[in-house]
Design a protein around this motif. Structure first.
Motif, PDB file in Angstrom:
ATOM      1  N   ALA A   3       2.802  11.087  12.924  1.00 35.62           N
ATOM      2  CA  ALA A   3       3.737  12.068  12.369  1.00 35.62           C
ATOM      3  C   ALA A   3       3.344  12.467  10.955  1.00 35.62           C
ATOM      4  N   LEU A   4       2.891  11.507  10.170  1.00 36.65           N
ATOM      5  CA  LEU A   4       2.476  11.818   8.797  1.00 36.65           C
ATOM      6  C   LEU A   4       1.281  12.777   8.813  1.00 36.65           C
ATOM      7  N   LYS A   5       0.294  12.453   9.645  1.00 35.27           N
ATOM      8  CA  LYS A   5      -0.907  13.293   9.723  1.00 35.27           C
ATOM      9  C   LYS A   5      -0.533  14.721  10.087  1.00 35.27           C
ATOM     10  N   LEU A   6       0.359  14.844  11.062  1.00 35.45           N
ATOM     11  CA  LEU A   6       0.751  16.170  11.526  1.00 35.45           C
ATOM     12  C   LEU A   6       1.488  16.942  10.436  1.00 35.45           C
ATOM     13  N   LYS A   7       2.444  16.320   9.772  1.00 37.59           N
ATOM     14  CA  LYS A   7       3.179  17.083   8.750  1.00 37.59           C
ATOM     15  C   LYS A   7       2.277  17.417   7.580  1.00 37.59           C
ATOM     16  N   GLU A   8       1.416  16.507   7.205  1.00 34.23           N
ATOM     17  CA  GLU A   8       0.509  16.747   6.077  1.00 34.23           C
ATOM     18  C   GLU A   8      -0.346  17.996   6.246  1.00 34.23           C
ATOM     19  N   ILE A   9      -0.987  18.112   7.401  1.00 36.96           N
ATOM     20  CA  ILE A   9      -1.969  19.196   7.498  1.00 36.96           C
ATOM     21  C   ILE A   9      -1.487  20.412   8.286  1.00 36.96           C
TER      22      ILE A   9
ATOM     23  N   ALA B 138       0.856  -1.188   0.000  1.00 37.90           N
ATOM     24  CA  ALA B 138       0.000   0.000   0.000  1.00 37.90           C
ATOM     25  C   ALA B 138       0.890   1.235   0.000  1.00 37.90           C
ATOM     26  N   CYS B 139       0.286   2.414   0.010  1.00 41.40           N
ATOM     27  CA  CYS B 139       1.032   3.677   0.088  1.00 41.40           C
ATOM     28  C   CYS B 139       0.560   4.486   1.291  1.00 41.40           C
ATOM     29  N   GLY B 140       1.447   5.277   1.818  1.00 40.58           N
ATOM     30  CA  GLY B 140       1.096   6.281   2.828  1.00 40.58           C
ATOM     31  C   GLY B 140       0.392   5.693   4.033  1.00 40.58           C
ATOM     32  N   THR B 141      -0.698   6.345   4.393  1.00 42.46           N
ATOM     33  CA  THR B 141      -1.467   5.935   5.555  1.00 42.46           C
ATOM     34  C   THR B 141      -1.941   4.489   5.439  1.00 42.46           C
ATOM     35  N   ALA B 142      -2.356   4.082   4.255  1.00 38.69           N
ATOM     36  CA  ALA B 142      -2.830   2.711   4.057  1.00 38.69           C
ATOM     37  C   ALA B 142      -1.695   1.716   4.341  1.00 38.69           C
ATOM     38  N   ALA B 143      -0.464   2.103   4.015  1.00 35.51           N
ATOM     39  CA  ALA B 143       0.683   1.223   4.299  1.00 35.51           C
ATOM     40  C   ALA B 143       0.928   1.132   5.805  1.00 35.51           C
TER      41      ALA B 143
ATOM     42  N   GLY C 230     -11.744  14.857   2.953  1.00 36.46           N
ATOM     43  CA  GLY C 230     -10.506  15.453   3.465  1.00 36.46           C
ATOM     44  C   GLY C 230      -9.313  14.713   2.878  1.00 36.46           C
ATOM     45  N   VAL C 231      -8.295  15.465   2.477  1.00 36.78           N
ATOM     46  CA  VAL C 231      -7.134  14.815   1.858  1.00 36.78           C
ATOM     47  C   VAL C 231      -6.433  13.890   2.859  1.00 36.78           C
ATOM     48  N   ALA C 232      -6.377  14.301   4.100  1.00 39.48           N
ATOM     49  CA  ALA C 232      -5.744  13.452   5.113  1.00 39.48           C
ATOM     50  C   ALA C 232      -6.708  12.344   5.509  1.00 39.48           C
ATOM     51  N   SER C 233      -6.263  11.123   5.346  1.00 37.27           N
ATOM     52  CA  SER C 233      -7.137   9.978   5.625  1.00 37.27           C
ATOM     53  C   SER C 233      -7.334   9.797   7.131  1.00 37.27           C
ATOM     54  N   THR C 234      -8.573   9.669   7.551  1.00 43.22           N
ATOM     55  CA  THR C 234      -8.870   9.438   8.973  1.00 43.22           C
ATOM     56  C   THR C 234      -9.815   8.245   9.124  1.00 43.22           C
TER      57      THR C 234
ATOM     58  N   ILE D 124      -3.973  -2.497   0.157  1.00 41.54           N
ATOM     59  CA  ILE D 124      -4.867  -1.650   0.946  1.00 41.54           C
ATOM     60  C   ILE D 124      -4.926  -0.278   0.282  1.00 41.54           C
ATOM     61  N   SER D 125      -6.140   0.173  -0.030  1.00 43.06           N
ATOM     62  CA  SER D 125      -6.268   1.482  -0.676  1.00 43.06           C
ATOM     63  C   SER D 125      -7.646   2.064  -0.425  1.00 43.06           C
ATOM     64  N   GLN D 126      -7.684   3.256   0.105  1.00 41.51           N
ATOM     65  CA  GLN D 126      -8.955   3.945   0.291  1.00 41.51           C
ATOM     66  C   GLN D 126      -9.608   4.163  -1.078  1.00 41.51           C
ATOM     67  N   SER D 127      -8.888   4.830  -1.963  1.00 44.75           N
ATOM     68  CA  SER D 127      -9.464   5.223  -3.256  1.00 44.75           C
ATOM     69  C   SER D 127      -9.619   4.059  -4.216  1.00 44.75           C
ATOM     70  N   GLY D 128      -8.738   3.070  -4.086  1.00 45.88           N
ATOM     71  CA  GLY D 128      -8.714   1.976  -5.056  1.00 45.88           C
ATOM     72  C   GLY D 128      -8.146   2.388  -6.400  1.00 45.88           C
ATOM     73  N   GLU D 129      -7.539   3.576  -6.456  1.00 43.03           N
ATOM     74  CA  GLU D 129      -7.012   4.092  -7.726  1.00 43.03           C
ATOM     75  C   GLU D 129      -5.534   4.461  -7.658  1.00 43.03           C
ATOM     76  N   THR D 130      -4.889   4.269  -6.545  1.00 40.45           N
ATOM     77  CA  THR D 130      -3.491   4.685  -6.410  1.00 40.45           C
ATOM     78  C   THR D 130      -2.617   3.908  -7.408  1.00 40.45           C
ATOM     79  N   ALA D 131      -1.901   4.671  -8.250  1.00 40.57           N
ATOM     80  CA  ALA D 131      -1.194   4.062  -9.383  1.00 40.57           C
ATOM     81  C   ALA D 131      -0.192   2.995  -8.941  1.00 40.57           C
TER      82      ALA D 131
HETATM   83  C1  F6R Z   1      -2.456  10.389   4.155  1.00 43.58           C
HETATM   84  C2  F6R Z   1      -3.072   9.848   2.955  1.00 43.58           C
HETATM   85  C3  F6R Z   1      -2.209   9.165   1.954  1.00 43.58           C
HETATM   86  C4  F6R Z   1      -2.937   7.952   1.371  1.00 43.58           C
HETATM   87  C5  F6R Z   1      -2.138   7.323   0.228  1.00 43.58           C
HETATM   88  C6  F6R Z   1      -2.807   6.074  -0.305  1.00 43.58           C
HETATM   89  O1  F6R Z   1      -3.378  10.991   4.994  1.00 43.58           O
HETATM   90  O2  F6R Z   1      -4.265   9.954   2.789  1.00 43.58           O
HETATM   91  O3  F6R Z   1      -0.981   8.806   2.483  1.00 43.58           O
HETATM   92  O4  F6R Z   1      -3.138   7.031   2.402  1.00 43.58           O
HETATM   93  O5  F6R Z   1      -1.993   8.263  -0.795  1.00 43.58           O
HETATM   94  O6  F6R Z   1      -4.059   6.370  -0.829  1.00 43.58           O
HETATM   95  P1  F6R Z   1      -5.105   5.220  -1.096  1.00 43.58           P
HETATM   96  O7  F6R Z   1      -5.468   4.639   0.216  1.00 43.58           O
HETATM   97  O8  F6R Z   1      -6.267   5.885  -1.763  1.00 43.58           O
HETATM   98  O9  F6R Z   1      -4.437   4.203  -1.977  1.00 43.58           O
END
Ligand code: F6R
Length: 363
Positions: free
Chosen positions: A237-243, A53-58, A151-155, A100-107
C-alpha cells in the motif's frame, strides 16, 4: 545510468536477483548451507531485540518480527523511529537494538540509535550505504549489498533487507537452539533459490500490467495479508500511494470486520496476499467478506494456494515460489510491479514522486 530502462525504479526492480545473491553471500555459507552471522552478532544471549526504522525499512522490520519469533523464539519489539525516540522506553536487561536504514542517514533512525547507545544497549545497524552516519556509529554493521538506490521508492534495498533478516533469523534460531539442522537447511535452501524465483516473478509483468489497468480505474486499493504478509500488505500500500498517488491502505485480514470493511464498494480493489500456509482458510474468509460487498478482488497466490483459491478471485496472480520465506520474497516483487504499472498508467513521476525525498535527514 538507467541503461535501457525507462525509470531507475524499473531498473532497480530488475536488479533484484543479482543484489539478493550478493547480499546472501554475506549471510550464508552457500556450499555448507549454513547461515553466517557477522562477528559480534550474538542472538543466544539476547532476551529481546528492538527493531527501529522508518517507512519501508520499518516494514522489513515488521516482517522480520514474525521470522525471529517463529524461527528463533526471540521476543521482538518493532517501532517507527519517530515514535520510538520520543517515548519513555522501558528497556530491559538483555535488550539489543537493530536499526534498519537504506541510506544510513535518516534523522529519526539515527537519533533513536544514539538514544539506545546512551542507554547502554548493543546497537546493530542493517544499512545499504556503507559509509553512512548510522553505519559509522553502530556497534555492529550488517550490510545490505543492494548498490546505490536512486528511485525514491525503495525496492531492491527492501528485498535485500528481507533476505539479510531472514538469514539472521535462521542463524538466531540455530544459536538459540530453536531450529534443528534439517529445518535450518530447508530455510537456507529457500534463500539460495531466491534469485532464481525472483527472476521468474519478473516474468509476470505483462499479466500485472493488465491488472494495473483495472486497479487504476478504482477509487482506492486495500491490501490484506496475515502473518508476515500483513507487513507486506502495508508495504504494498505504501509503494502504491507513494508513486501512483492512489489512496491505498494495508490491513491484517482479521481486522477488516473491525472497521475497514465499511470502505468496501464496487470501486475498491482488494489485493489479498495469500500463500499456501496455515492461514489459508482465514484468508479465504477475508476474501469472501470483501467480494460479497462488491470489491474487485485480486489474489496474489503461490503454486500451492492458487488452485485452492481459483473460485474466490476475479483475478489470480501466482508468484512462482513456495516456502515461507521464498513466497514472501516473490510476492514482494509482485507488489512492487503493481505499484510501478499503476504509476505508469497514472503518468506520475515514478522516480521523483511529488513531496518526497530519497533521504529524510531532517524531521
Ligand atoms: C519508501 C521509502 C521510505 C524509506 C524511509 C527510510 O519507498 O523509501 O519509506 O524506507 O524513508 O529510509 P532509510 O531506509 O534510508 O532510512
Amino acid at each position: 545510468d538507467r541503461g535501457h530502462y525507462r525509470h531507475f525504479m524499473q531498473k532497480e526492480i530488475h536488479e533484484q536477483p543479482e543484489v539478493i545473491g550478493r547480499t546472501l553471500s554475506r549471510y550464508v555459507d552457500v556450499p555448507n548451507g549454513q547461515p553466517v552471522l557477522p562477528v559480534g552478532c550474538n542472538f543466544a544471549d539476547m532476551d529481546r531485540l528492538i527493531i527501529v526504522a522508518c517507512g519501508t525499512a520499518a516494514f522489513a522490520g515488521r516482517v522480520a518480527e514474525y521470522w525471529f519469533e517463529r524461527y528463533a523464539g526471540l521476543p521482538v519489539k518493532v517501532d517507527v523511529a519517530s515514535e520510538f525516540r520520543y517515548r519513555k522506553n522501558a528497556f530491559m536487561k538483555g535488550d539489543a537494538a537493530l536499526f534498519i536504514s537504506q541510506s544510513g542517514e535518516t534523522a529519526d533512525t539515527l537519533e533513536a540509535m544514539r538514544l539506545c547507545k546512551a542507554a547502554g544497549l548493543k546497537t546493530l545497524a542493517l544499512v545499504n550505504v556503507e559509509h553512512s552516519t548510522i553505519a559509522r556509529e553502530a556497534d555492529i554493521v550488517l550490510p545490505t549489498l543492494a548498490g546505490p538506490e536512486i528511485g525514491v521508492a525503495s525496492t531492491k534495498a527492501f528485498i535485500c533487507q528481507l533476505v539479510a533478516l531472514a538469514a539472521m533469523s535462521v542463524g538466531a534460531g540455530i544459536d538459540r537452539g530453536k531450529l534443528d539442522e534439517a529445518n535450518a537447511a530447508q530455510l537456507i535452501s529457500e534463500l539460495n533459490a531466491a534469485p532464481r524465483h525472483v527472476a521468474d516473478t519478473l516474468a509476470l509483468q505483462a499479466e500485472i500490467e493488465d491488472i494495473a489497468h483495472n486497479i487504476s480505474r478504482g477509487s482506492m486499493v486495500i491490501y490484506i495479508g496475515r502473518n508476515a504478509y500483513f507487513p507486506l500488505a502495508l508495504e504494498g500500500a505504501l509503494k502504491l500511494k507513494e508513486i501512483s498517488y492512489m489512496f491505498a491502505e494495508g490491513y491484517a485480514g482479521g481486522e477488516l470486520k473491525h472497521g475497514p470493511i465499511a470502505l468496501i464498494d464496487e470501486d475498491v480493489s482488494v489485493i489479498a496476499l495469500v500463500p499456501d500456509d496455515e492461514m489459508l482458510e482465514k484468508n479465504r474468509s477475508s476474501i469472501r467478506q470483501v467480494a460479497s460487498r462488491g470489491a474487485h478482488v485480486i489474489v496474489v497466490a503461490d503454486p500451492g494456494s492458487a488452485p485452492k483459491l481459483s473460485n474466490e478471485a476475479e483475478v489470480l496472480i501466482t508468484a512462482p515460489a513456495t516456502g515461507t520465506i521464498l513466497t514472501l520474497l516473490a510476492q514482494t516483487v509482485v507488489v512492487q510491479l503493481i505499484a510501478y504499472h499503476v504509476a505508469l498508467i497514472k503518468g506520475t513521476d515514478v522516480d521523483q514522486p511529488r513531496n518526497l525525498a530519497k533521504s529524510v535527514t531532517v524531521e
